[in-house]
Scaffold this motif. Structure first.
Motif, PDB file in Angstrom:
ATOM      1  N   UNK A   1     -18.757 -47.965 -35.102  1.00  0.00           N
ATOM      2  CA  UNK A   1     -18.442 -48.657 -33.871  1.00  0.00           C
ATOM      3  C   UNK A   1     -19.649 -49.499 -33.462  1.00  0.00           C
ATOM      4  N   UNK A   2     -19.352 -50.610 -32.819  1.00  0.00           N
ATOM      5  CA  UNK A   2     -20.379 -51.539 -32.341  1.00  0.00           C
ATOM      6  C   UNK A   2     -20.239 -51.665 -30.833  1.00  0.00           C
ATOM      7  N   UNK A   3     -21.376 -51.691 -30.149  1.00  0.00           N
ATOM      8  CA  UNK A   3     -21.398 -51.867 -28.692  1.00  0.00           C
ATOM      9  C   UNK A   3     -22.102 -53.191 -28.404  1.00  0.00           C
ATOM     10  N   UNK A   4     -21.403 -54.100 -27.737  1.00  0.00           N
ATOM     11  CA  UNK A   4     -21.978 -55.382 -27.337  1.00  0.00           C
ATOM     12  C   UNK A   4     -22.182 -55.320 -25.828  1.00  0.00           C
ATOM     13  N   UNK A   5     -23.441 -55.415 -25.396  1.00  0.00           N
ATOM     14  CA  UNK A   5     -23.779 -55.293 -23.981  1.00  0.00           C
ATOM     15  C   UNK A   5     -24.384 -56.602 -23.481  1.00  0.00           C
ATOM     16  N   UNK A   6     -23.816 -57.122 -22.401  1.00  0.00           N
ATOM     17  CA  UNK A   6     -24.284 -58.376 -21.821  1.00  0.00           C
ATOM     18  C   UNK A   6     -25.255 -58.071 -20.687  1.00  0.00           C
ATOM     19  N   UNK A   7     -26.451 -58.660 -20.768  1.00  0.00           N
ATOM     20  CA  UNK A   7     -27.504 -58.403 -19.783  1.00  0.00           C
ATOM     21  C   UNK A   7     -27.673 -59.602 -18.864  1.00  0.00           C
ATOM     22  N   UNK A   8     -27.609 -59.340 -17.568  1.00  0.00           N
ATOM     23  CA  UNK A   8     -27.857 -60.363 -16.549  1.00  0.00           C
ATOM     24  C   UNK A   8     -28.956 -59.888 -15.611  1.00  0.00           C
ATOM     25  N   UNK A   9     -28.748 -60.090 -14.321  1.00  0.00           N
ATOM     26  CA  UNK A   9     -29.763 -59.754 -13.311  1.00  0.00           C
ATOM     27  C   UNK A   9     -30.035 -58.270 -13.169  1.00  0.00           C
ATOM     28  N   UNK A  10     -29.083 -57.430 -13.522  1.00  0.00           N
ATOM     29  CA  UNK A  10     -29.200 -56.006 -13.207  1.00  0.00           C
ATOM     30  C   UNK A  10     -29.231 -55.139 -14.469  1.00  0.00           C
ATOM     31  N   UNK A  11     -30.422 -54.868 -14.983  1.00  0.00           N
ATOM     32  CA  UNK A  11     -30.535 -54.027 -16.176  1.00  0.00           C
ATOM     33  C   UNK A  11     -29.902 -52.648 -16.009  1.00  0.00           C
ATOM     34  N   UNK A  12     -30.024 -52.057 -14.810  1.00  0.00           N
ATOM     35  CA  UNK A  12     -29.427 -50.736 -14.604  1.00  0.00           C
ATOM     36  C   UNK A  12     -27.920 -50.760 -14.821  1.00  0.00           C
ATOM     37  N   UNK A  13     -27.269 -51.857 -14.470  1.00  0.00           N
ATOM     38  CA  UNK A  13     -25.821 -51.949 -14.662  1.00  0.00           C
ATOM     39  C   UNK A  13     -25.471 -51.848 -16.141  1.00  0.00           C
ATOM     40  N   UNK A  14     -26.222 -52.512 -16.988  1.00  0.00           N
ATOM     41  CA  UNK A  14     -25.993 -52.438 -18.436  1.00  0.00           C
ATOM     42  C   UNK A  14     -26.252 -51.016 -18.925  1.00  0.00           C
ATOM     43  N   UNK A  15     -27.402 -50.468 -18.575  1.00  0.00           N
ATOM     44  CA  UNK A  15     -27.802 -49.141 -19.058  1.00  0.00           C
ATOM     45  C   UNK A  15     -26.822 -48.071 -18.589  1.00  0.00           C
ATOM     46  N   UNK A  16     -26.437 -48.115 -17.322  1.00  0.00           N
ATOM     47  CA  UNK A  16     -25.537 -47.099 -16.795  1.00  0.00           C
ATOM     48  C   UNK A  16     -24.140 -47.192 -17.403  1.00  0.00           C
ATOM     49  N   UNK A  17     -23.671 -48.394 -17.671  1.00  0.00           N
ATOM     50  CA  UNK A  17     -22.368 -48.536 -18.314  1.00  0.00           C
ATOM     51  C   UNK A  17     -22.441 -48.048 -19.760  1.00  0.00           C
ATOM     52  N   UNK A  18     -23.565 -48.292 -20.433  1.00  0.00           N
ATOM     53  CA  UNK A  18     -23.752 -47.760 -21.783  1.00  0.00           C
ATOM     54  C   UNK A  18     -23.697 -46.233 -21.757  1.00  0.00           C
ATOM     55  N   UNK A  19     -24.403 -45.639 -20.808  1.00  0.00           N
ATOM     56  CA  UNK A  19     -24.413 -44.183 -20.657  1.00  0.00           C
ATOM     57  C   UNK A  19     -22.983 -43.674 -20.441  1.00  0.00           C
ATOM     58  N   UNK A  20     -22.247 -44.315 -19.535  1.00  0.00           N
ATOM     59  CA  UNK A  20     -20.862 -43.912 -19.266  1.00  0.00           C
ATOM     60  C   UNK A  20     -20.000 -44.053 -20.517  1.00  0.00           C
ATOM     61  N   UNK A  21     -20.238 -45.080 -21.306  1.00  0.00           N
ATOM     62  CA  UNK A  21     -19.490 -45.286 -22.542  1.00  0.00           C
ATOM     63  C   UNK A  21     -19.713 -44.128 -23.512  1.00  0.00           C
ATOM     64  N   UNK A  22     -20.965 -43.694 -23.640  1.00  0.00           N
ATOM     65  CA  UNK A  22     -21.245 -42.551 -24.513  1.00  0.00           C
ATOM     66  C   UNK A  22     -20.573 -41.290 -23.981  1.00  0.00           C
ATOM     67  N   UNK A  23     -20.601 -41.111 -22.672  1.00  0.00           N
ATOM     68  CA  UNK A  23     -19.961 -39.934 -22.081  1.00  0.00           C
ATOM     69  C   UNK A  23     -18.450 -39.946 -22.320  1.00  0.00           C
ATOM     70  N   UNK A  24     -17.873 -41.129 -22.488  1.00  0.00           N
ATOM     71  CA  UNK A  24     -16.437 -41.275 -22.744  1.00  0.00           C
ATOM     72  C   UNK A  24     -16.105 -41.134 -24.228  1.00  0.00           C
ATOM     73  N   UNK A  25     -17.118 -40.938 -25.073  1.00  0.00           N
ATOM     74  CA  UNK A  25     -16.863 -40.697 -26.486  1.00  0.00           C
ATOM     75  C   UNK A  25     -17.291 -41.785 -27.441  1.00  0.00           C
ATOM     76  N   UNK A  26     -17.823 -42.874 -26.947  1.00  0.00           N
ATOM     77  CA  UNK A  26     -18.288 -43.951 -27.817  1.00  0.00           C
ATOM     78  C   UNK A  26     -19.477 -43.464 -28.648  1.00  0.00           C
ATOM     79  N   UNK A  27     -19.509 -43.828 -29.931  1.00  0.00           N
ATOM     80  CA  UNK A  27     -20.594 -43.441 -30.834  1.00  0.00           C
ATOM     81  C   UNK A  27     -21.020 -44.663 -31.650  1.00  0.00           C
TER      82      UNK A  27
END
Length: 154
Positions: A1-27
């Motif tokens: 699986x590949x995760x494409x994360x778009x970074x703008x003004x809020x780095x925490x938004x990217x990081x926290x959504x990545x964390x939530x994605x892993x918690x939902x089963x993404x690997x």
């Protein structure tokens, strides 16, 4: 699986959504952080956070960064088109929470050629809680949405 994360003004938004994605089963085996040059200063800390969170889940994804010229819609469209075309049917998660409009629009349009499993956006319902790690935010203040529906896609 590949995760494409778009970074703008809020780095925490990217990081926290990545964390939530892993918690939902993404690997993910690979993570792409796509941003405009004006936000390049945030990239090292974002990459460090992605690696740390991944390690906590026993993952060691390769992390690659793609820089787009500021406000360059044509470059964003071309680079993201090439990126999504290169995935050869592998499942993809698109994390658009932190992304600026030009990147988000280009990513969604260009993702049509890929096997996109989720297009994620996580809303923070109270701006009194900015810039905090995912697990330090009240759960009821965060709402994750998979715009493709499916698992937890409310």
């Amino acid at each position: 699986m590949i995760h494409v994360a778009l970074l703008g003004r809020t780095p925490w938004a990217l990081v926290n959504t990545y964390y939530a994605s892993l918690m939902r089963g993404s690997r993910p085996r690979k993570v792409y952080v796509v941003t405009e040059k004006r936000y390049a200063g945030s990239v090292p800390k974002v990459v460090e956070a992605i690696k740390a969170i991944s390690a906590a889940y026993g993952l060691t994804p390769e992390v690659e960064t793609l820089l787009i010229n500021d406000d360059d819609f044509i470059m964003a469209d071309r680079v993201l088109g090439e990126l999504f075309s290169s995935f050869n049917g592998e499942e993809v998660v698109l994390n658009m929470t932190s992304g600026r409009k030009a990147l988000v629009a280009a990513a969604i349009i260009q993702s049509r050629v890929a096997n996109v499993k989720e297009i994620l956006y996580m809303a923070l319902l109270d701006v009194a809680f900015p810039n905090r790690p995912y697990m330090m935010l009240p759960k009821h203040m965060q709402r994750i949405k998979n715009f493709l529906g499916g698992k937890n896609g409310e």
